[in-house]
Design a protein around this motif. Structure first.
Motif, PDB file in Angstrom:
ATOM      1  N   UNK A 195       0.818  -1.208   0.000  1.00  0.00           N
ATOM      2  CA  UNK A 195       0.000   0.000   0.000  1.00  0.00           C
ATOM      3  C   UNK A 195       0.853   1.260   0.000  1.00  0.00           C
ATOM      4  N   UNK A 196       2.047   1.168   0.577  1.00  0.00           N
ATOM      5  CA  UNK A 196       2.914   2.346   0.676  1.00  0.00           C
ATOM      6  C   UNK A 196       3.816   2.482  -0.551  1.00  0.00           C
ATOM      7  N   UNK A 197       4.312   1.340  -1.055  1.00  0.00           N
ATOM      8  CA  UNK A 197       5.306   1.379  -2.131  1.00  0.00           C
ATOM      9  C   UNK A 197       4.621   1.533  -3.479  1.00  0.00           C
ATOM     10  N   UNK A 198       5.149   2.418  -4.291  1.00  0.00           N
ATOM     11  CA  UNK A 198       4.615   2.626  -5.635  1.00  0.00           C
ATOM     12  C   UNK A 198       5.186   3.899  -6.217  1.00  0.00           C
ATOM     13  N   UNK A 199       5.215   3.956  -7.539  1.00  0.00           N
ATOM     14  CA  UNK A 199       5.739   5.157  -8.177  1.00  0.00           C
ATOM     15  C   UNK A 199       7.236   5.277  -7.966  1.00  0.00           C
ATOM     16  N   UNK A 244       1.263  -3.545  -5.096  1.00  0.00           N
ATOM     17  CA  UNK A 244       0.113  -3.730  -4.207  1.00  0.00           C
ATOM     18  C   UNK A 244      -0.481  -5.122  -4.366  1.00  0.00           C
ATOM     19  N   UNK A 245      -0.540  -5.623  -5.591  1.00  0.00           N
ATOM     20  CA  UNK A 245      -1.086  -6.965  -5.837  1.00  0.00           C
ATOM     21  C   UNK A 245      -0.143  -8.030  -5.290  1.00  0.00           C
ATOM     22  N   UNK A 246       1.158  -7.797  -5.450  1.00  0.00           N
ATOM     23  CA  UNK A 246       2.133  -8.729  -4.866  1.00  0.00           C
ATOM     24  C   UNK A 246       1.952  -8.804  -3.356  1.00  0.00           C
ATOM     25  N   UNK A 247       1.724  -7.657  -2.723  1.00  0.00           N
ATOM     26  CA  UNK A 247       1.478  -7.648  -1.282  1.00  0.00           C
ATOM     27  C   UNK A 247       0.245  -8.445  -0.905  1.00  0.00           C
ATOM     28  N   UNK A 248      -0.811  -8.330  -1.711  1.00  0.00           N
ATOM     29  CA  UNK A 248      -2.029  -9.105  -1.447  1.00  0.00           C
ATOM     30  C   UNK A 248      -1.762 -10.601  -1.618  1.00  0.00           C
ATOM     31  N   UNK A 249      -1.003 -10.976  -2.632  1.00  0.00           N
ATOM     32  CA  UNK A 249      -0.684 -12.393  -2.854  1.00  0.00           C
ATOM     33  C   UNK A 249       0.096 -12.967  -1.669  1.00  0.00           C
TER      34      UNK A 249
END
Length: 409
Positions: free
Chosen positions: A152-156, A242-247
């Motif tokens: 949720x925090x990591x991106x961009x 974010x999807x990797x985190x959910x997985x």
């Protein structure tokens, strides 16, 4: 809840926070390293350094807890974990990332040795499977929330956002201190002349200890490879962080589900049968991650894999504790953790080399083979050791393979 059981709940809460911090930090370290120009090999080396310092510290720390208190290791571990996370956020080179990752790993080791020794010391034999299962639920809760929080925090801007994730992980680790007050029952210290030091070689030759170490090593290596290399798989297959985190969290949720129903599964299959089955199926599923499957199939495989990985850690703890001499249980648990850290050094470093040569999915095939090998170790029937011990699973039949004497060589 009675005071006699509140220590376990507070220990689970503290372990959830500490493991959540580490589970948030590990993917963040991988993404920050990628932002600094790391390739698959460098990611493997950094993941391996996380376990390098603990590899040499585990047995001395175990010796200390065999003849002293366990609780002081917990705040020491929290300080090292929190500091390692915060300093990783400020690191500007891959060498610094590796160094602070090692500090984080040493802190995690201190915390886990102290916590496992408290569970072993304060649990009656009939409660060990259950209490170790509940204790490891704390780890799974952390592994459930940590990757989602990181995603949720990591991106961009990976360099900036991964740094924020590492600072948040440092704060979460520090919060675990609130649950550690009076966690250990006060007992009079044993006279020095009554203390015995069992040689490491004797512990390792005790029937049940090597199998428990191998199973734990294989299961933790699989979890570690998933944490370190699923982000790399995601980058190659166009899966967002974010999807990797959910997985990763789906995998952890399935592990929790396994541990919640572990007692009836042991009654049905026995400890040996459950370990053999879950390690073998887990190996097949881990190898299957290398296949270019759709996202929904990858999610389903990770859920099933997480369920299979749920049994190995708590049952290997019980196996080692019940097999080891009474004066060397913390040392035996530390040897188990040494095996874990050896796997965490060798598996990611080897995986990084293989990934650099044959692709990022290849480490999952090798880890699956290691799990399959551990299933063969779990299949070996323990040597009979006189009259069967009292069952550690309520309602088990006397002499059931899950509980038959594992205490002697």
């Amino acid at each position: 809840m009675t005071e006699s059981r509140s220590w376990l709940l507070r220990l689970v809460i503290a372990f959830s926070l500490a493991q959540g911090a580490v589970s948030m930090a590990r993917p963040a370290v991988s993404y920050r390293a990628l932002s600094l120009g790391a390739d698959e090999r460098a990611i493997g080396v950094i993941a391996g350094v996380y376990a390098l310092l603990p590899l040499f510290a585990a047995v001395p720390l175990g010796r200390r807890t065999d003849h002293g208190r366990c609780a002081p290791l917990l705040p020491v571990g929290v300080v090292l974990m929190s500091g390692g996370c915060a300093l990783s956020a400020a690191a500007g080179s891959l060498a610094a990332m590796a160094a602070w990752s090692g500090v984080m790993g040493l802190g995690h080791l201190c915390f886990v040795i102290g916590a496992q020794s408290i569970v072993a010391r304060q649990s009656a034999p009939a409660e060990q499977d259950r209490n170790f299962g509940h204790f490891t639920i704390g780890a799974s809760l952390g592994q459930l929330v940590g990757p989602v929080a990181a995603g949720a925090v990591i991106g961009g801007d990976l360099a900036r956002t991964s740094g924020y994730a590492l600072l948040a992980a440092a704060a979460v680790a520090a919060a675990s201190l609130a649950s550690l007050w009076r966690i250990e029952h006060r007992t009079p210290p044993r006279p020095r002349e009554d203390r015995t030091t069992v040689p490491v070689r004797s512990i390792l030759r005790t029937r049940g200890v090597p199998a428990g170490i191998l199973i734990s090593l294989a299961v933790l290596s699989a979890t570690d490879i998933l944490t370190a290399y699923l982000p790399v798989i995601g980058e190659h297959r166009g899966i967002a962080p974010a999807v990797v985190g959910v997985l990763l969290s789906l995998r952890a949720a399935a592990t929790i589900a396994c541990r919640l129903v572990m007692t009836p599964m042991i009654r049905l299959m026995g400890r040996r049968g459950l370990l053999t089955t879950t390690c073998l199926i887990g190996g097949l599923l881990c190898g299957g991650i290398a296949l270019p499957v759709p996202l929904w199939a990858l999610a389903a495989m990770l859920i099933l894999l997480g369920f299979c990985l749920g049994a190995g850690q708590p049952l290997s703890m019980t196996t080692v504790v019940q097999a080891a001499p009474a004066d060397a249980r913390s040392t035996a648990l530390a040897l188990r953790l040494t095996g874990n850290r050896l796997g965490q050094v060798a598996a990611p470093a080897g995986a990084g080399l293989v990934a650099g040569l044959a692709g990022a999915a290849t480490p999952f095939v090798l880890t699956g083979a290691l799990l399959a090998l551990s299933s063969a170790a779990a299949l070996r029937r323990p040597r009979p050791a006189g009259p069967p011990e009292a069952s550690s699973v309520p309602g088990s039949r006397p002499g059931h393979p899950a509980e038959q004497g594992n205490r002697h060589a």
